[in-house]
Design a protein around this motif. Sequence first.
Motif, PDB file in Angstrom:
ATOM      1  N   GLU A 615     -16.686 -14.032 -21.412  1.00  0.00           N
ATOM      2  CA  GLU A 615     -15.400 -14.634 -21.752  1.00  0.00           C
ATOM      3  C   GLU A 615     -15.583 -16.145 -21.826  1.00  0.00           C
ATOM      4  O   GLU A 615     -16.158 -16.745 -20.924  1.00  0.00           O
ATOM      5  N   ALA A 616     -15.122 -16.745 -22.903  1.00  0.00           N
ATOM      6  CA  ALA A 616     -15.311 -18.177 -23.119  1.00  0.00           C
ATOM      7  C   ALA A 616     -14.548 -18.994 -22.078  1.00  0.00           C
ATOM      8  O   ALA A 616     -13.665 -18.487 -21.381  1.00  0.00           O
ATOM      9  N   GLU A 617     -14.898 -20.275 -21.998  1.00  0.00           N
ATOM     10  CA  GLU A 617     -14.317 -21.190 -21.019  1.00  0.00           C
ATOM     11  C   GLU A 617     -12.809 -21.298 -21.196  1.00  0.00           C
ATOM     12  O   GLU A 617     -12.303 -21.403 -22.311  1.00  0.00           O
ATOM     13  N   ASP A 618     -12.075 -21.249 -20.054  1.00  0.00           N
ATOM     14  CA  ASP A 618     -10.619 -21.355 -20.119  1.00  0.00           C
ATOM     15  C   ASP A 618     -10.192 -22.802 -19.897  1.00  0.00           C
ATOM     16  O   ASP A 618     -11.035 -23.707 -19.816  1.00  0.00           O
ATOM     17  N   ALA A 619      -8.888 -23.015 -19.765  1.00  0.00           N
ATOM     18  CA  ALA A 619      -8.356 -24.374 -19.639  1.00  0.00           C
ATOM     19  C   ALA A 619      -8.802 -25.053 -18.353  1.00  0.00           C
ATOM     20  O   ALA A 619      -8.827 -26.281 -18.272  1.00  0.00           O
ATOM     21  N   ARG A 620      -9.139 -24.269 -17.352  1.00  0.00           N
ATOM     22  CA  ARG A 620      -9.572 -24.839 -16.073  1.00  0.00           C
ATOM     23  C   ARG A 620     -11.076 -25.062 -16.022  1.00  0.00           C
ATOM     24  O   ARG A 620     -11.606 -25.480 -15.003  1.00  0.00           O
ATOM     25  N   GLY A 621     -11.766 -24.761 -17.126  1.00  0.00           N
ATOM     26  CA  GLY A 621     -13.203 -24.977 -17.167  1.00  0.00           C
ATOM     27  C   GLY A 621     -14.004 -23.831 -16.588  1.00  0.00           C
ATOM     28  O   GLY A 621     -15.211 -23.963 -16.376  1.00  0.00           O
ATOM     29  N   ASN A 622     -13.368 -22.679 -16.332  1.00  0.00           N
ATOM     30  CA  ASN A 622     -14.063 -21.523 -15.771  1.00  0.00           C
ATOM     31  C   ASN A 622     -14.508 -20.582 -16.875  1.00  0.00           C
ATOM     32  O   ASN A 622     -13.767 -20.315 -17.831  1.00  0.00           O
ATOM     33  N   VAL A 623     -15.732 -20.073 -16.727  1.00  0.00           N
ATOM     34  CA  VAL A 623     -16.349 -19.210 -17.736  1.00  0.00           C
ATOM     35  C   VAL A 623     -16.540 -17.820 -17.136  1.00  0.00           C
ATOM     36  O   VAL A 623     -16.956 -17.681 -15.979  1.00  0.00           O
ATOM     37  N   GLY A 624     -16.221 -16.776 -17.920  1.00  0.00           N
ATOM     38  CA  GLY A 624     -16.452 -15.413 -17.457  1.00  0.00           C
ATOM     39  C   GLY A 624     -17.917 -15.047 -17.608  1.00  0.00           C
ATOM     40  O   GLY A 624     -18.474 -15.130 -18.702  1.00  0.00           O
ATOM     41  N   VAL A 625     -18.576 -14.651 -16.490  1.00  0.00           N
ATOM     42  CA  VAL A 625     -20.007 -14.343 -16.509  1.00  0.00           C
ATOM     43  C   VAL A 625     -20.233 -12.962 -15.908  1.00  0.00           C
ATOM     44  O   VAL A 625     -19.695 -12.640 -14.835  1.00  0.00           O
ATOM     45  N   LEU A 626     -21.022 -12.147 -16.591  1.00  0.00           N
ATOM     46  CA  LEU A 626     -21.409 -10.826 -16.099  1.00  0.00           C
ATOM     47  C   LEU A 626     -22.750 -10.964 -15.372  1.00  0.00           C
ATOM     48  O   LEU A 626     -23.753 -11.350 -15.966  1.00  0.00           O
ATOM     49  N   ILE A 627     -22.751 -10.657 -14.057  1.00  0.00           N
ATOM     50  CA  ILE A 627     -23.957 -10.759 -13.233  1.00  0.00           C
ATOM     51  C   ILE A 627     -24.209  -9.410 -12.593  1.00  0.00           C
ATOM     52  O   ILE A 627     -23.416  -8.947 -11.779  1.00  0.00           O
ATOM     53  N   GLN A 628     -25.286  -8.777 -12.984  1.00  0.00           N
ATOM     54  CA  GLN A 628     -25.651  -7.479 -12.413  1.00  0.00           C
ATOM     55  C   GLN A 628     -24.476  -6.511 -12.430  1.00  0.00           C
ATOM     56  O   GLN A 628     -24.086  -5.934 -11.416  1.00  0.00           O
ATOM     57  N   GLN A 629     -23.888  -6.364 -13.634  1.00  0.00           N
ATOM     58  CA  GLN A 629     -22.806  -5.416 -13.871  1.00  0.00           C
ATOM     59  C   GLN A 629     -21.524  -5.754 -13.124  1.00  0.00           C
ATOM     60  O   GLN A 629     -20.649  -4.913 -12.980  1.00  0.00           O
ATOM     61  N   GLN A 630     -21.407  -6.985 -12.614  1.00  0.00           N
ATOM     62  CA  GLN A 630     -20.175  -7.423 -11.981  1.00  0.00           C
ATOM     63  C   GLN A 630     -19.692  -8.688 -12.678  1.00  0.00           C
ATOM     64  O   GLN A 630     -20.488  -9.555 -13.037  1.00  0.00           O
ATOM     65  N   LYS A 631     -18.359  -8.798 -12.833  1.00  0.00           N
ATOM     66  CA  LYS A 631     -17.777  -9.907 -13.574  1.00  0.00           C
ATOM     67  C   LYS A 631     -17.255 -10.978 -12.621  1.00  0.00           C
ATOM     68  O   LYS A 631     -16.568 -10.671 -11.653  1.00  0.00           O
ATOM     69  N   PHE A 632     -17.584 -12.251 -12.956  1.00  0.00           N
ATOM     70  CA  PHE A 632     -17.150 -13.378 -12.144  1.00  0.00           C
ATOM     71  C   PHE A 632     -16.640 -14.484 -13.055  1.00  0.00           C
ATOM     72  O   PHE A 632     -16.999 -14.571 -14.231  1.00  0.00           O
ATOM     73  N   LYS A 633     -15.795 -15.364 -12.471  1.00  0.00           N
ATOM     74  CA  LYS A 633     -15.385 -16.594 -13.139  1.00  0.00           C
ATOM     75  C   LYS A 633     -16.093 -17.756 -12.433  1.00  0.00           C
ATOM     76  O   LYS A 633     -15.907 -17.967 -11.236  1.00  0.00           O
ATOM     77  N   ILE A 634     -16.918 -18.518 -13.179  1.00  0.00           N
ATOM     78  CA  ILE A 634     -17.706 -19.595 -12.602  1.00  0.00           C
ATOM     79  C   ILE A 634     -17.458 -20.864 -13.405  1.00  0.00           C
ATOM     80  O   ILE A 634     -17.444 -20.841 -14.639  1.00  0.00           O
ATOM     81  N   ASN A 635     -17.285 -21.978 -12.715  1.00  0.00           N
ATOM     82  CA  ASN A 635     -17.042 -23.240 -13.392  1.00  0.00           C
ATOM     83  C   ASN A 635     -18.251 -23.615 -14.253  1.00  0.00           C
ATOM     84  O   ASN A 635     -19.403 -23.427 -13.851  1.00  0.00           O
ATOM     85  N   HIS A 636     -17.968 -24.168 -15.419  1.00  0.00           N
ATOM     86  CA  HIS A 636     -19.032 -24.480 -16.381  1.00  0.00           C
ATOM     87  C   HIS A 636     -20.058 -25.453 -15.823  1.00  0.00           C
ATOM     88  O   HIS A 636     -21.219 -25.470 -16.254  1.00  0.00           O
ATOM     89  N   LYS A 637     -19.659 -26.277 -14.828  1.00  0.00           N
ATOM     90  CA  LYS A 637     -20.597 -27.239 -14.259  1.00  0.00           C
ATOM     91  C   LYS A 637     -21.695 -26.556 -13.464  1.00  0.00           C
ATOM     92  O   LYS A 637     -22.719 -27.168 -13.173  1.00  0.00           O
ATOM     93  N   ARG A 638     -21.495 -25.337 -13.100  1.00  0.00           N
ATOM     94  CA  ARG A 638     -22.489 -24.597 -12.316  1.00  0.00           C
ATOM     95  C   ARG A 638     -23.410 -23.779 -13.217  1.00  0.00           C
ATOM     96  O   ARG A 638     -24.246 -23.041 -12.719  1.00  0.00           O
ATOM     97  N   LEU A 639     -23.247 -23.870 -14.523  1.00  0.00           N
ATOM     98  CA  LEU A 639     -23.996 -23.042 -15.459  1.00  0.00           C
ATOM     99  C   LEU A 639     -24.904 -23.896 -16.331  1.00  0.00           C
ATOM    100  O   LEU A 639     -24.581 -25.031 -16.672  1.00  0.00           O
ATOM    101  N   SER A 640     -26.052 -23.316 -16.672  1.00  0.00           N
ATOM    102  CA  SER A 640     -26.926 -23.952 -17.659  1.00  0.00           C
ATOM    103  C   SER A 640     -27.354 -22.886 -18.653  1.00  0.00           C
ATOM    104  O   SER A 640     -27.632 -21.734 -18.280  1.00  0.00           O
ATOM    105  N   LEU A 641     -27.389 -23.254 -19.934  1.00  0.00           N
ATOM    106  CA  LEU A 641     -27.758 -22.305 -20.986  1.00  0.00           C
ATOM    107  C   LEU A 641     -29.231 -21.939 -20.861  1.00  0.00           C
ATOM    108  O   LEU A 641     -30.087 -22.810 -20.746  1.00  0.00           O
TER     109      LEU A 641
END
Length: 692
Positions: A615-641
Amino acid sequence: MDEKVLQRLDYDKVKQNVMEYAASYLGKQHVERMQPMDQWQRVRQALNETAEAKAMLEQGASVPIPSLEGIDKVLSLLDTGYVYTEHDFANIQQFLYSCIQLKKYMAAKSSIAPTVSSLASSMHELAKLKTEIERCVHGGRVRDEASKDLSRIRKKAAVVEGKIKDKIESLMSRYRNIMQENLVSLRNGRYVLPIKKEHRKLIKGSVLDESASGQTVYVEPQDVAHLQFDLNEMRVEESREEAKVLSYLTTLVEEGEPELRMNVETVGVYDYLFAKAKYAVAIGGRNVEINGEGRIHIRGAVHPLLGRNTVPLHFSIGDKYKSLIITGPNTGGKTVALKTVGLLTLMVQSGLLVPAEQGSVFAVFRNIAADIGDGQSIEQSLSTFSSHIRNVIDMLSYADGSTLILIDEMASGTDPGEGIGLSIAVLEELHRRGATVIVTTHYNEIKNFAAVTPGFENARMEFDEETLQPLYRLKIGEAGRSYAFLIALKLGISPDIIRRSQQITEASRREYGGAAPAATEAVERAGIDLPPQQATIEPADTSSPPRQTAVEPADIDSPPQQTAVEPPSPVRPASAPAVHAAADPEEGEALARKRLKVGDNVYISYLQRNGIVYEAEDARGNVGVLIQQQKFKINHKRLSLYIDGKELYPEDYDLDIVFETKENRKKKEADGPQACGRMRNRNGFRELNHLW
């Protein structure tokens, strides 16, 4: 096991309570020497014996455990040349009689307690010794029948003593007027008359004593002096003959020393065994199942030192996970839960029945380590953190698959960022060694780590948000929170301070890569309008109940399934070092401008895991990320491509294959088949499993 660990888990207090039920010095010695065993077979046998003894007590019968009064003295003087006294033989006689009674009692209980009753078969009756003591000693005196010579001497002495008494009575009648009182006294074993001092010369005899006032003298009449001399000679001869009898009996005791010691040892074991059984009755202890594979499944257990009115603990570890992270508010029962598991394990390995429901399962560990309490030492000038680290170093020196590790308030006492990193590294190492690990913590980063790491699981102590009272119930599978803001708010602290506290906390957590949206939710539910703020990681399902933890799977149509193949280690970007630091701020800003796309493979630095953007980044800067078959919302600052989605999938690829469950895909295929995308995935495009 380490004595300090036993003290931290209150094992010494349990031993003291058990000792109160031991009646003999030897039973108390057994309790004092009691230690947890690490051999499965010995533990099983000890538990079964205690359970049998408890069953016998519950039938209401009083077990006739022989008294060991005076027996320790008998054993200590064996083969020293000491001749036992009449009192010693009375104790021995009573002990042998009680041993026979115990053997008969146990023989009658063989069907109820086969193992416990069989212990009595090793006891000896020592029939000859018992019979001879009965024949020779009675009432603390050597009997006339003990020997012919003794009988003859005593008969002669009785005749002489009779003559003396007759003579004394005659003299009393003659000298009644000059006697101070009308009675006969003994001085040094000789008969005397109490004569008034002024009339001393009126009676022939020797003065053997006089009264304190000097008004009375005690005179041995000359007419009985020779008779008393003969009687004293007979008394000396009698004493020599009694000594012969006592020496003879002492020889019999020495000849039966091995059997006597065996009886005493068996009685000590019985006393120890029934002390454990009585303690089990007192605390409601039950027998449990045990294993050597590190599996613990406790039902309705209570800490034995807290009583039966405490909230029962339900606890499990060792099947799908071997490391459990317990979180929750202060005074919520985390430490009690930790100590309950540790103490009950020690008790089980000591053959003690534990206050838990039927069917509870415990593991037998070779080592049990505990770091509980601040451990600060003024004498050694050690800080809390230094003490914790020394304990951890000690744990790492022997931790293996047969070790239970208990750590209270992990990562406390030092800088949160470094403490959290060190704690996670220690947890990884303990898990790698196969140890069973239970820790408590307040830090979200450790909860997040447990949520996405195979072999780890979160648990929380439940808390009533309305009454601000801990419920002392452990719920496995969910992470907890400290409720600090909610408690402070309901206790009357200013909402402005709460608002500012929230801002400071969120800023600090972003710095260390953590999160605490649950705190925000609690404050918002309490009616405080806080300014908008970014959370570094939050549940994907924003409609989930407020009691859910900061790291939680998204609400999808079916439970998430584990991947078929679990890779040995997380994949990191090629340019990343072995241990990741937080993403560079400039890189984060660049990603924010560029915006991560659905399908991009990203790296989460503080979790050391890869994920796929669903799920793309929302207004709060949180990105939906699938990690080991579980879904989380993580701030974009904690992610690297890590890998651009274009390199993974063609433009028309159906990403539902990655993000949706099989059942949901089937529903969509009924509306419009996506076979083309699936075929291309099978025939040429990169699989994702190796990226985990």
